[in-house]
Design an enzyme around this catalytic site. Structure first.
Site, short mmCIF file in Angstrom:
data_model
loop_
_atom_site.label_atom_id
_atom_site.label_comp_id
_atom_site.label_asym_id
_atom_site.label_seq_id
_atom_site.Cartn_x
_atom_site.Cartn_y
_atom_site.Cartn_z
N CYS A 252 0.69 -1.10 0.33
CA CYS A 252 0.05 0.26 0.28
C CYS A 252 0.26 0.94 0.21
O CYS A 252 0.15 2.17 0.01
CB CYS A 252 -1.09 0.64 1.47
SG CYS A 252 -0.31 0.21 2.35
N ARG B 250 -8.67 0.63 11.79
CA ARG B 250 -8.63 0.44 10.79
C ARG B 250 -9.07 -0.11 9.21
O ARG B 250 -10.36 -0.80 9.11
CB ARG B 250 -7.92 -1.13 10.98
CG ARG B 250 -6.48 -1.36 10.30
CD ARG B 250 -5.92 -2.87 10.34
NE ARG B 250 -5.11 -3.05 9.48
CZ ARG B 250 -3.63 -3.22 9.27
NH1 ARG B 250 -3.19 -2.03 10.03
NH2 ARG B 250 -2.76 -3.57 8.43
#
Length: 186
Positions: free
Chosen positions: A71, A157
């Site tokens: 990511c 998250r």
């Protein structure tokens, strides 16, 4: 359900599948420290190898391919790396390569919300989704992103989840689970 795990990391996504009764038949990560953590968390070996060097023939049949490619190029938390053209952003093509070769019924990808934040990133994301569609999969993603805290994980998250169902499979994956936990009262 037999699971092929790519970009396995420490095994968090895999652990969820295992707890739901699935069997991990293949796991891969490039990082040996991630692989060691995976072995300790999951109790299973991981092929430590660059995904670009993993041949589809090495991978057994699975019902689903899961993974979260790196990511770093998408995340807003690490601004200097955040660029559409960051090399690791294109590792989704390796996921796609293996998906096309193995043709499982389903796939699941997890990544950061930054992959759809900003016009350049939205265009990149839309192109990626079209490639998965062209590979023969109905595709749906979580928008807004899902928050792990809403499902009992003790941290905030937020993540995008991309679900794919091969177009000839009748049982479609097209909904995301309802939250199981509410935010604490203030």
């Amino acid at each position: 359900m037999k699971v092929i795990s790519l970009f396995s990391g420490a095994g968090g996504l895999d652990l969820g599948f295992i707890k739901a009764g699935a069997e991990i038949v293949f796991a891969n990560d490039i990082d040996k420290d991630h692989a060691e953590t995976y072995r300790r968390n999951i109790g299973k070996d991981v092929i430590v190898k660059d995904i670009r060097k993993v041949s589809a023939e090495e991978i057994p049949h699975g019902d689903i391919i899961i993974g979260g490619f790196p990511c770093l190029g998408f995340t807003i938390a690490r601004g200097k790396y955040r660029t559409v053209n960051y090399e690791q952003n294109f590792l989704y093509k390796e996921f796609l390569r293996i998906l096309k070769a193995k043709k499982p019924d389903y796939f699941l990808i997890e990544n950061v919300p930054g992959m759809i934040r900003g016009s350049e990133f939205r265009l990149f994301f839309q192109k990626m989704i079209k490639e998965f569609d062209s590979a023969g999969y109905h595709v749906k993603w979580s928008n807004p992103p899902l928050n792990a805290a809403d499902y009992g994980v003790p941290q905030i998250r937020k993540r995008i989840f991309i679900l794919g169902t091969r177009k000839d499979v009748n049982k479609k994956l097209n909904t995301f689970p309802a939250p199981t936990h509410a935010p604490p009262d203030k």
